[in-house]
Enzyme design. Structure first.
Site, PDB file in Angstrom:
ATOM      1  N   TYR A 218      97.817 -18.206  23.021  1.00 33.01           N
ATOM      2  CA  TYR A 218      98.237 -18.295  24.416  1.00 33.01           C
ATOM      3  C   TYR A 218      97.084 -18.097  25.391  1.00 33.01           C
ATOM      4  CZ  TYR A 218     102.599 -17.689  21.971  1.00 33.01           C
ATOM      5  OH  TYR A 218     103.649 -17.851  21.103  1.00 33.01           O
ATOM      6  N   CYS A 219      96.086 -17.341  24.981  1.00 30.90           N
ATOM      7  CA  CYS A 219      95.001 -17.033  25.902  1.00 30.90           C
ATOM      8  C   CYS A 219      93.695 -16.969  25.118  1.00 30.90           C
ATOM      9  CB  CYS A 219      95.267 -15.703  26.601  1.00 30.90           C
ATOM     10  SG  CYS A 219      94.054 -15.271  27.845  1.00 30.90           S
TER      11      CYS A 219
END
Lengths: 376, 76
Positions: free
Chosen positions: B13-14
């Site tokens: 996600y990041c």
């Protein structure tokens, strides 16, 4: 079993201490041995640099003596590795000593590399080293008004920094009474203002309230002498004070030994073993994994590696996988903060910022040392 | 002979698939390809948006189960 840990930052230190506690009996009997090789006798609390860059945390408060953080059974040398001879299970250090190992942990970290974008180092400030943070403080303190440009390279350490530095500087200029003379131009590499969609959504609202301008899909190509940033996408940002989150690379020793492109070592996302090796573990920013380069990532990876190394002795096999867990505080200005927590299977769902989380982050600035010791 | 590298950004996600792609493009030569594996459906529109704006080339997008395979070519 001889376990060699290369690197004395957050990841290496937690691996060493966690392992020393698990292997207390084996270390006493000589069945196991833990050695750490580091480039520095000091350990820096890197997130503190943001506060140093606005004069809120003195440089000496960023450091502890590395030896004081380590369990006494750990053999510690300030003697950085220069050559990795993985085929023969040994490394050679700067002083010329050879250290053999049965299991190797590489946790050498990453470094800001503003020099990789023409003109960026000469025309911007950042908070990725003590010297850089002090220079940023000098320029921020002397800033009388104009445009503050925030520019972000990839990859970079601490994914929350672009937002945090913007909020923190906005507060700083407001407290100084010059907020009406300062405009912010925030840029970000992808099509929203933060990598995490829910964080971007929240921050977009906050920026609108504060009057902060944004440009997305903006990747630095070069910076000219007038602090005008030209993007790969053909746009420009013009700033009187340019605050950079520079692109990062792994450490030079990793590149020189050809262990991975740009200094990041190919790593299995679950076992954390170096690809193609069965006794070399990679921890923290040194991996090439597409996850956040953050202290918490190093922390959770280090716990996995330490448990598995201890298990190799106690069970004869590893016992768990890294699940991709990351936890990041997000300073939101006005003495408020929130956090994002996620792993490979669970997306983040950050809550609205509040004062309690901000004060916990302030406390964590001290609790970090307990964390490095493996107590938290 | 052009090469194709794979970035396995499944379940991340990041910084996320697009940011990994942007970083990866700096490490390949003009004419080489990158294949991004993503479980984020947003990548199907995010990646072409950037590729078109910056002036690289989309090669193909395919779906296998819940994984999108997005292939791009460095054009400059």
């Amino acid at each position: 079993m001889k376990i060699l840990i290369v690197g004395g930052g957050m990841g290496g230190t937690i691996v060493a201490n966690n392992l020393a506690r698990r292997l207390e009996r084996e270390l006493r009997s000589g069945k196991a041995q833990i050695t750490m090789l580091s480039a520095s006798e000091r350990h820096m609390y890197q997130p503190g640099l943001l506060y140093t860059s606005i004069g809120r945390l003195a440089p000496d408060e960023l450091y502890r003596d590395q030896r004081s953080l380590l369990e006494p059974e750990i053999e510690f040398h300030v003697d950085p590795v220069e050559t990795f001879d993985l085929d023969n299970n040994q490394v050679v250090t700067k002083s010329g000593k050879t250290h053999g190992y049965d299991q190797l942990v590489i946790a050498t970290g990453s470094r800001a590399a503003p020099e990789t974008i023409p003109g960026l180092a000469e025309n911007s400030v950042n908070c990725y080293s003590e010297a850089a943070a002090l220079e940023m403080l000098r320029q921020v303190r002397d800033f009388k008004g104009g445009t503050v440009g925030i520019v972000v390279g990839v990859p970079h350490k601490c994914p929350m920094i672009p937002l945090e530095v913007t909020f923190v500087l906005h507060d700083y200029f407001k407290e100084k009474g010059i907020a009406d003379k300062v405009q912010f131009q925030y840029t970000y590499p992808i099509g929203r203002i933060h990598a995490l969609a829910p964080v971007a959504e929240w921050a977009t609202g906050e920026f609108a309230k504060l009057g902060i301008n944004t440009t997305t899909l903006f990747n630095m190509k070069e910076v000219d002498g007038n602090k005008i940033v030209h993007s790969e996408e053909g746009e420009t940002v013009d700033a009187e004070l340019l605050v950079a989150v520079p692109p990062h690379r792994g450490m030079e020793v990793i590149e020189k030994n050809k262990l991975g492109g740009n200094g990041f070592i190919p790593t299995d996302r679950h076992s954390l073993l170096m690809e193609g090796r069965d006794n070399v573990y990679i921890v923290g920013d040194t991996t090439n994994l597409p996850i956040s380069k953050a202290g918490s990532t190093a922390h959770f990876e280090a716990e996995t590696v330490a448990e598995n190394l201890a298990a190799l002795i106690k069970f004869g096999t590893t016992v768990r996988d890294y699940d991709g867990k990351v936890f990041c505080f997000i300073e939101a200005g006005k003495e408020r903060a929130t956090y994002a927590m996620f792993d490979y299977n669970n997306p983040p769902a950050p809550k609205a910022p509040n004062k309690a989380v901000h004060w916990f982050k302030m406390a964590y600035n001290q609790l970090y040392w307990a964390s490095a010791r493996g107590l938290l | 002979m052009s090469e194709r590298k794979i970035i396995d950004a499944r379940g991340t996600y990041c910084p996320g698939p697009l940011m990994e792609l942007i970083a990866g493009m700096k490490q390949i030569e003009v004419g080489d390809e990158l294949e991004v594996l993503s479980t984020d459906e947003g990548s199907v529109s995010d990646v072409p948006e950037w590729i078109n704006k910056v002036g690289h080339e989309m090669v193909e997008t395919t779906q296998e189960g819940d994984v999108w395979h997005i292939v791009v070519r460095k054009a400059k």
